[in-house]
Write a protein that holds these residues in place. Structure first.
Motif, mmCIF file in Angstrom:
data_model
loop_
_atom_site.group_PDB
_atom_site.id
_atom_site.type_symbol
_atom_site.label_atom_id
_atom_site.label_comp_id
_atom_site.label_asym_id
_atom_site.label_seq_id
_atom_site.Cartn_x
_atom_site.Cartn_y
_atom_site.Cartn_z
ATOM 1 N N PRO A 12 0.813 -1.226 0.000
ATOM 2 C CA PRO A 12 0.000 0.000 0.000
ATOM 3 C C PRO A 12 0.837 1.263 0.000
ATOM 4 C CG PRO A 12 0.035 -0.957 2.195
ATOM 5 C CD PRO A 12 0.740 -1.929 1.285
ATOM 6 N N TYR A 13 2.130 1.140 0.280
ATOM 7 C CA TYR A 13 2.990 2.326 0.336
ATOM 8 C C TYR A 13 3.531 2.721 -1.032
ATOM 9 C CZ TYR A 13 2.680 1.937 5.353
ATOM 10 O OH TYR A 13 2.191 1.882 6.626
ATOM 11 N N SER A 14 3.494 1.819 -1.997
ATOM 12 C CA SER A 14 3.977 2.146 -3.333
ATOM 13 C C SER A 14 2.875 2.177 -4.382
ATOM 14 C CB SER A 14 5.055 1.145 -3.767
ATOM 15 O OG SER A 14 4.516 -0.162 -3.829
ATOM 16 N N SER A 15 1.658 1.765 -4.016
ATOM 17 C CA SER A 15 0.587 1.684 -5.009
ATOM 18 C C SER A 15 -0.105 3.015 -5.248
ATOM 19 C CB SER A 15 -0.447 0.633 -4.583
ATOM 20 O OG SER A 15 -1.042 0.979 -3.347
ATOM 21 N N LEU A 16 0.135 4.011 -4.378
ATOM 22 C CA LEU A 16 -0.478 5.334 -4.538
ATOM 23 C C LEU A 16 0.596 6.370 -4.838
ATOM 24 C CD1 LEU A 16 -2.973 5.303 -1.513
ATOM 25 C CD2 LEU A 16 -3.490 4.789 -3.911
ATOM 26 N N ASP A 17 0.287 7.302 -5.732
ATOM 27 C CA ASP A 17 1.209 8.386 -6.065
ATOM 28 C C ASP A 17 1.314 9.327 -4.862
ATOM 29 O OD1 ASP A 17 2.499 10.690 -7.025
ATOM 30 O OD2 ASP A 17 1.680 10.415 -9.033
ATOM 31 N N PRO A 18 2.510 9.481 -4.281
ATOM 32 C CA PRO A 18 2.633 10.323 -3.077
ATOM 33 C C PRO A 18 2.336 11.792 -3.328
ATOM 34 C CG PRO A 18 4.805 9.729 -3.919
ATOM 35 C CD PRO A 18 3.809 8.917 -4.700
ATOM 36 N N ARG A 19 2.308 12.221 -4.595
ATOM 37 C CA ARG A 19 2.058 13.629 -4.916
ATOM 38 C C ARG A 19 0.582 13.934 -5.124
ATOM 39 N NH1 ARG A 19 5.865 13.325 -10.031
ATOM 40 N NH2 ARG A 19 4.529 11.468 -10.129
ATOM 41 N N MET A 20 -0.229 12.900 -5.177
ATOM 42 C CA MET A 20 -1.662 13.078 -5.433
ATOM 43 C C MET A 20 -2.454 12.856 -4.154
ATOM 44 S SD MET A 20 -2.011 11.050 -9.082
ATOM 45 C CE MET A 20 -3.716 11.582 -9.361
ATOM 46 N N THR A 21 -3.496 13.660 -3.956
ATOM 47 C CA THR A 21 -4.370 13.442 -2.818
ATOM 48 C C THR A 21 -5.163 12.159 -3.035
ATOM 49 O OG1 THR A 21 -6.262 14.640 -3.733
ATOM 50 C CG2 THR A 21 -4.616 15.937 -2.484
ATOM 51 N N VAL A 22 -5.770 11.696 -1.959
ATOM 52 C CA VAL A 22 -6.623 10.514 -2.045
ATOM 53 C C VAL A 22 -7.705 10.713 -3.101
ATOM 54 C CG1 VAL A 22 -8.396 9.233 -0.784
ATOM 55 C CG2 VAL A 22 -6.182 9.708 0.296
ATOM 56 N N GLY A 23 -8.354 11.876 -3.059
ATOM 57 C CA GLY A 23 -9.424 12.151 -4.020
ATOM 58 C C GLY A 23 -8.932 12.164 -5.452
ATOM 59 N N GLU A 24 -7.759 12.727 -5.683
ATOM 60 C CA GLU A 24 -7.200 12.771 -7.037
ATOM 61 C C GLU A 24 -6.878 11.376 -7.548
ATOM 62 O OE1 GLU A 24 -5.058 17.183 -6.813
ATOM 63 O OE2 GLU A 24 -3.946 15.373 -6.233
ATOM 64 N N SER A 25 -6.338 10.526 -6.675
ATOM 65 C CA SER A 25 -6.016 9.154 -7.077
ATOM 66 C C SER A 25 -7.270 8.385 -7.462
ATOM 67 C CB SER A 25 -5.291 8.424 -5.939
ATOM 68 O OG SER A 25 -3.988 8.931 -5.763
ATOM 69 N N ILE A 26 -8.319 8.557 -6.669
ATOM 70 C CA ILE A 26 -9.578 7.859 -6.965
ATOM 71 C C ILE A 26 -10.206 8.407 -8.242
ATOM 72 C CG2 ILE A 26 -11.929 7.450 -6.146
ATOM 73 C CD1 ILE A 26 -10.778 7.424 -3.292
ATOM 74 N N ALA A 27 -10.229 9.731 -8.393
ATOM 75 C CA ALA A 27 -10.849 10.349 -9.572
ATOM 76 C C ALA A 27 -10.147 9.936 -10.858
ATOM 77 C CB ALA A 27 -10.843 11.868 -9.419
ATOM 78 N N GLU A 28 -8.833 9.746 -10.790
ATOM 79 C CA GLU A 28 -8.072 9.369 -11.979
ATOM 80 C C GLU A 28 -8.538 8.036 -12.547
ATOM 81 O OE1 GLU A 28 -3.389 9.540 -13.114
ATOM 82 O OE2 GLU A 28 -3.934 8.209 -11.459
ATOM 83 N N ALA A 29 -9.052 7.159 -11.691
ATOM 84 C CA ALA A 29 -9.469 5.827 -12.131
ATOM 85 C C ALA A 29 -10.920 5.764 -12.588
ATOM 86 C CB ALA A 29 -9.260 4.819 -10.994
ATOM 87 N N MET A 30 -11.671 6.842 -12.430
ATOM 88 C CA MET A 30 -13.094 6.820 -12.790
ATOM 89 C C MET A 30 -13.278 6.700 -14.293
ATOM 90 S SD MET A 30 -14.727 9.733 -10.302
ATOM 91 C CE MET A 30 -14.679 9.565 -8.520
ATOM 92 N N ARG A 31 -14.306 5.984 -14.664
ATOM 93 C CA ARG A 31 -14.607 5.812 -16.083
ATOM 94 C C ARG A 31 -15.042 7.134 -16.728
ATOM 95 N NH1 ARG A 31 -17.907 0.272 -17.412
ATOM 96 N NH2 ARG A 31 -16.424 -1.237 -16.538
#
Length: 262
Positions: A83-102
């Motif tokens: 879980p420490y490498s699967s998220l971009d440390p420069r992106m907020t939680v919301g940005e990471s989730i939004a990036e994956a939205m269809r």
């Protein structure tokens, strides 16, 4: 609910064969556990399903058609071990989730969808503005699950998603997996070396040894009365209490018991 099928899948790197003629079904709404020691090929099988490992021979199908691995709307999503490498440390939680939205949503609709996904993984909507550095390992893994759900997948591949977590939070993440399965009807291939964990979440178990599936069946049967020597070896290597992770009526053990055993 969709059927993910591996049909005679082999993966080779040069002269080294990682997987040999693997066939396995993950039925709609089911959790299939894939177990084996390190190096047995478990992660390679999952990576092949999402296009991260080359399939030398065989095919991987979703409802009878080749799994699409390009574009935003990928029906098979993978959640990785660390879980420490699967998220971009420069992106907020919301940005990471939004990036994956269809879909590309407006600002308010996007925030509402992010809040909904965070609620599904039992996190407060306020976490959307946090960077990963402010989250614990368990919280990061929940965000990784939310990110996978953002793509509205039909199948999730969970690759050792509790092995990097403290024992104190493993049970909470496993309960979350069970909740997601019940509420969303997702199909899941749950990869783990920990038989107690697999017994807690999986309907069926496939045992992988040296790149080949040597045993498959309902979880209670495979772990309660194994037919293959390798499966018996895996069970014998565990403390005796781990082999009794379900009660006499066949129901999974309470989370507290699972925590003690993992």
């Amino acid at each position: 609910m969709s059927l993910l099928s591996f049909r005679g899948v082999s993966v080779r790197y040069g002269s080294h064969t990682v997987l040999k003629d693997v066939s396995l079904d993950v039925a709609g709404g089911e959790v299939v556990g894939l177990v084996g020691e390190s190096g047995s090929g478990k992660s390679t099988l999952a990576r092949a399903a999402v296009g991260l490992a080359p399939v030398t021979t065989g095919e991987i199908l979703l409802d009878g058609r080749p799994v699409p691995n390009r574009g935003r709307a990928r029906p098979v999503q993978m959640v990785f071990q660390d879980p420490y490498s699967s998220l971009d440390p420069r992106m907020t939680v919301g940005e990471s989730i939004a990036e994956a939205m269809r879909e590309r949503l407006g600002k308010e609709a996007r925030r509402a969808e992010i809040a909904r996904l965070l609620a599904l993984v039992h996190l407060d909507a306020s976490r959307a503005d946090d960077l990963p550095v402010r989250l614990s390992g368990g919280q990061r893994q929940r965000v990784a699950l939310a990110r996978a759900l953002a793509a509205r997948p039909e199948v999730i591949l969970a690759d050792e998603i509790t092995s990097a977590l403290d024992v104190s939070v493993q049970g909470a993440v496993l309960n979350l997996v069970r909740d997601m399965r019940r509420e969303l009807g997702l199909s899941m291939l749950f990869i783990s070396h920990n038989l107690a964990v697999v017994r807690y979440v999986a309907d069926h178990v496939a045992v992988l040894y040296a790149g080949e599936i040597v045993e498959y069946g309902p979880t209670a049967r495979v772990l309660g009365a194994p037919q293959h020597d390798y499966t018996r070896h895996l069970l014998a290597a565990l403390p005796g209490a781990v082999r009794r992770t379900s009660s006499g009526n066949g129901r999974p053990a309470p989370t507290s018991a699972l925590k003690e055993q993992t």
